[in-house]
Enzyme design. Structure first.
Site, PDB file in Angstrom:
ATOM      1  N   LYS A 121      74.735 114.063 -54.881  1.00  0.00           N
ATOM      2  CA  LYS A 121      74.097 115.179 -55.577  1.00  0.00           C
ATOM      3  C   LYS A 121      73.367 114.651 -56.796  1.00  0.00           C
ATOM      4  O   LYS A 121      73.967 113.998 -57.656  1.00  0.00           O
ATOM      5  CB  LYS A 121      75.184 116.153 -56.045  1.00  0.00           C
ATOM      6  CG  LYS A 121      75.083 117.541 -55.466  1.00  0.00           C
ATOM      7  CD  LYS A 121      76.227 118.358 -56.024  1.00  0.00           C
ATOM      8  CE  LYS A 121      76.099 119.788 -55.617  1.00  0.00           C
ATOM      9  NZ  LYS A 121      77.199 120.583 -56.177  1.00  0.00           N
TER      10      LYS A 121
HETATM   11  C1  E4P Z   1      76.894 123.973 -55.581  1.00  0.00           C
HETATM   12  O1  E4P Z   1      76.892 122.914 -54.975  1.00  0.00           O
HETATM   13  C2  E4P Z   1      77.604 124.208 -56.827  1.00  0.00           C
HETATM   14  O2  E4P Z   1      78.768 123.432 -56.842  1.00  0.00           O
HETATM   15  C3  E4P Z   1      78.049 125.629 -57.001  1.00  0.00           C
HETATM   16  O3  E4P Z   1      77.614 126.444 -55.940  1.00  0.00           O
HETATM   17  C4  E4P Z   1      77.789 126.191 -58.361  1.00  0.00           C
HETATM   18  O4  E4P Z   1      78.274 127.497 -58.383  1.00  0.00           O
HETATM   19  P1  E4P Z   1      78.568 128.290 -59.744  1.00  0.00           P
HETATM   20  O5  E4P Z   1      77.274 128.817 -60.251  1.00  0.00           O
HETATM   21  O6  E4P Z   1      79.487 129.399 -59.308  1.00  0.00           O
HETATM   22  O7  E4P Z   1      79.226 127.320 -60.670  1.00  0.00           O
END
Ligand code: E4P
Length: 216
Positions: free
Chosen positions: A83
């Site tokens: 990521k």
């Molecule tokens: C995606 O890969 C993220 O880890 C996640 O969906 C972020 O979500 P949040 O906005 O609930 O923290």
């Protein structure tokens, strides 16, 4: 549509992987921090449970640092997708990692322009955070529609991974629009399966069966 679990908790991953509908897992630094474990150990443990893409996020913000972390993560397991945040160095990193055969998930995407750049850079996956857009009174799902349209126009291979999902309606709407993947917290997956009429129906059928089960 592929379903990913957005958690780093092993008990949750084991529980929902047993449903047979979990195609991958996404983590982020906040989810790892909640678990109070080493990133490497946790990613390797997740890979023993789920045979699909597992996102592990770089922390560095400089290009050499991002690349160093990405290459290290990619060695942990063949299913690791690195990521990388959407910014200038992130874009450069995605292009370099693609040439090295390392899968990437370009994260923290909030606009069609950013999505277009992620696809052009060659990201394997792109993560638009729809819940965080909704949180500031923008329309997260409109971004998904925009991205599906843009990617179809040019045949980009980058897959749209809908992230920051808050409730089952987000999953259903994203599926209607044709997004490739939804990553969801376990609580949302749990809510997708339930319906009061299903519970009532099972109970009614069982009661009626009791009345006739001993008849010859
Ligand atoms: C995606 O890969 C993220 O880890 C996640 O969906 C972020 O979500 P949040 O906005 O609930 O923290």
């Amino acid at each position: 549509m592929d379903f990913y679990l957005d958690t780093a908790n092993l008990d949750e991953i084991k529980k929902y992987a047993a449903w047979g509908v979990v195609d991958g897992v996404t983590t982020n630094p906040s989810l790892i921090a909640k678990e109070k474990v080493s990133l490497e150990k946790r990613i390797k443990d997740i890979a023993k449970i789920v045979n699909g893409p597992i996102s592990s996020e770089v922390i560095a913000t400089d290009l050499p640092g991002m690349l160093k972390e990405a290459r290290r993560y990619a060695h942990w397991h063949k299913n690791v997708y690195v990521k990388v945040p959407m910014n200038e160095n992130g874009l450069k990193a995605v292009g370099i990692l693609k040439k090295e055969g390392i899968h990437t998930n370009m994260t923290l995407v909030f606009s069609g322009g950013q999505a277009l750049l992620a696809a052009k850079a060659g990201a394997t996956l792109v993560s638009p955070f729809i819940g965080r857009l909704d949180d500031i009174s923008e329309d997260g799902m409109a971004l998904i529609a925009e991205m599906v349209e843009i990617y179809a126009n040019y045949g980009y291979e980058t897959k749209i991974l809908v992230a920051s999902i808050r409730h089952p309606r987000h999953v259903i709407e994203a599926a209607r629009i044709g997004a490739d993947i939804a990553t969801m917290p376990p609580a949302v997956l749990e809510k997708l399966i339930g319906h009061p009429l299903t519970d009532k129906g099972i109970s009614l059928f069982r009661d009626d069966w009791e009345k006739v089960k001993n008849l010859q």
